[in-house]
Design a protein around this motif. Structure first.
Motif, short mmCIF file in Angstrom:
data_model
loop_
_atom_site.label_atom_id
_atom_site.label_comp_id
_atom_site.label_asym_id
_atom_site.label_seq_id
_atom_site.Cartn_x
_atom_site.Cartn_y
_atom_site.Cartn_z
N ARG A 165 -18.78 53.55 -27.05
CA ARG A 165 -18.76 52.09 -27.00
C ARG A 165 -17.68 51.53 -27.91
NH1 ARG A 165 -24.01 48.09 -27.96
NH2 ARG A 165 -22.92 46.14 -27.54
N PRO A 166 -16.86 50.58 -27.43
CA PRO A 166 -15.81 50.02 -28.28
C PRO A 166 -16.39 49.21 -29.44
CG PRO A 166 -15.93 48.81 -26.22
CD PRO A 166 -16.84 49.99 -26.07
N GLU A 173 -18.61 37.29 -36.02
CA GLU A 173 -18.43 37.46 -34.59
C GLU A 173 -16.97 37.70 -34.27
OE1 GLU A 173 -19.90 33.73 -33.13
OE2 GLU A 173 -17.89 32.84 -33.10
N VAL A 174 -16.75 38.32 -33.10
CA VAL A 174 -15.40 38.61 -32.61
C VAL A 174 -15.22 37.98 -31.25
CG1 VAL A 174 -13.83 40.44 -31.83
CG2 VAL A 174 -15.21 40.78 -33.90
N ARG A 175 -14.07 37.35 -31.06
CA ARG A 175 -13.66 36.85 -29.74
C ARG A 175 -12.36 37.53 -29.35
NH1 ARG A 175 -16.35 32.07 -28.14
NH2 ARG A 175 -17.69 31.20 -29.80
N ARG A 206 -21.33 39.50 -31.65
CA ARG A 206 -21.82 39.27 -33.02
C ARG A 206 -22.21 40.57 -33.71
NH1 ARG A 206 -23.28 34.86 -29.99
NH2 ARG A 206 -22.71 32.85 -30.91
N SER A 207 -22.00 40.61 -35.01
CA SER A 207 -22.40 41.77 -35.79
C SER A 207 -23.91 41.93 -35.72
CB SER A 207 -21.95 41.62 -37.25
OG SER A 207 -22.45 40.42 -37.81
N LEU A 216 -20.05 45.68 -32.58
CA LEU A 216 -20.04 46.41 -31.32
C LEU A 216 -19.67 45.46 -30.19
CD1 LEU A 216 -23.26 48.58 -31.71
CD2 LEU A 216 -20.89 49.22 -32.18
N LEU A 217 -18.84 45.96 -29.27
CA LEU A 217 -18.33 45.13 -28.18
C LEU A 217 -18.89 45.62 -26.84
CD1 LEU A 217 -14.65 44.98 -29.46
CD2 LEU A 217 -16.55 43.48 -30.05
#
Length: 340
Positions: A206-207, A226-228, A242-243, A260-261
């Motif tokens: 998982r990326p 969070e990551v966008r 989100r973490s 995790l993405l």
């Protein structure tokens, strides 16, 4: 006198911390008929300081800064979703923030902060699906030294083991963290930095995004974010992701935040925007990433590394050279019975 100025506000619907109570495992002969439904209980804050309404951490934890000699209170609530009555013990215990994050001391271990905390109840009897308020009073001595201290207010259920002897207790507990800074003047600054951000994959492919972080302030931080992703293959965008858990760091501490993405994300390249927060403080990092191909990491871990391969090659060349030298010397040496 307790500090009863307008520092508190009742806030309903705050974050609840819930724990599943372990039920006794039925024997094979008893069958499914004796299995019990999971029973849950929890403890949560009912009020926070008025000047911290915009601080998300204060909605879940007791977070404050006070002067020596201050006394204040916090109202909590112990609750149950069980259809049965439950006896719950309530008490403060020691905690610390270090390289392992926010860690709890065993059982009822005390520290300086727990000696300042008094609860109006040490135990509650919860009716089915009931709730009972508990008030914590924190009395900071006038001689208290400057610094941040940590503790936890536990709600605990203990039940006898279902084994033949019945003398082993199953203990389940859940708590509300306490971060209390003491010192004259204003509150010490809270700050952190985001260092290197790397793309990778978990063991199952998982990326994920891993950010190096450092606490540059004078209070502990609980980092979440969070990551966008944007401008990916075929102009794709993704997120927010989100973490899954907070990373707690002491002042001066360093650690990692992992996000995790999505499983089906193309490798990239992507533009990323990572935002991390602790309470009121937030930081953002941006850049370009490409995720390694699935299985690439596993292949690198299972096979020999580049330095190992290089060392093997050098050793092989040296062995070949030595073999050639020995063959030449062997050919030049006369056989037995030949003239010199």
């Amino acid at each position: 006198m307790p500090d009863r100025s307008a520092r508190r506000v009742v806030a309903s619907g705050l974050l609840a911390i819930v724990l599943q109570v372990m039920a006794a495992a039925p024997s094979a002969a008893a069958g499914d008929a004796q299995r019990r439904r999971p029973e849950r209980f929890g403890i949560r804050l009912l009020e926070i300081p008025e000047n911290r309404l915009d601080d998300p951490r204060s909605h879940a934890f007791i977070v404050d800064h006070v002067n020596p000699g201050t006394t204040f209170t916090r109202r909590l609530e112990v609750f149950s979703t069980s259809p049965r009555r439950q006896h719950v013990n309530v008490y403060p215990a020691a905690a610390r923030v270090g390289d392992e994050g926010f860690t709890f001391a065993p059982a009822r271990t005390a520290n300086e902060l727990t000696s300042w905390i008094t609860l109006d109840r040490t135990a509650v009897d919860l009716p089915p699906h009931g709730r009972v308020p508990v008030t914590a009073t924190v009395a900071v001595p006038p001689t208290a030294s400057k610094g941040e201290r940590y503790a936890v207010i536990w709600a605990e259920i203990a039940s006898a083991s279902p084994g033949p002897s019945g003398n082993v207790a199953l203990v389940n507990r859940v708590g509300v963290r306490t971060y209390l800074d003491v010192g004259p003047g204003g509150e010490p600054p809270t700050s952190f930095r985001i260092g290197e951000v790397a793309a990778g994959r978990t063991d199952d492919g998982r990326p994920r995004l891993v950010a190096e972080v450092g606490n540059t302030g004078e209070r502990a931080v609980d980092l979440e974010g969070e990551v966008r992703l944007s401008e990916g293959p075929s102009a794709l965008s993704a997120g927010p992701f989100r973490s899954t858990r907070a990373t707690t760091l002491p002042p001066g501490g360093h650690g990692q935040v992992t996000v995790l993405l999505g499983d089906d994300l193309p490798a990239g390249p992507w533009k990323f925007r990572l935002t991390l927060r602790s309470g009121r403080v937030s930081r953002t990092a941006t850049g370009t990433i490409t995720f390694p191909a699935a299985g690439e990491r596993a292949a690198a871990e299972d096979g020999p590394s580049v330095p190992v391969l290089a060392a093997c090659a050098v050793a092989a060349v040296a062995a070949a050279a030595l073999l050639v030298v020995n063959l030449r010397r062997f050919r030049r040496r006369p056989l037995d019975g030949e003239a010199a």
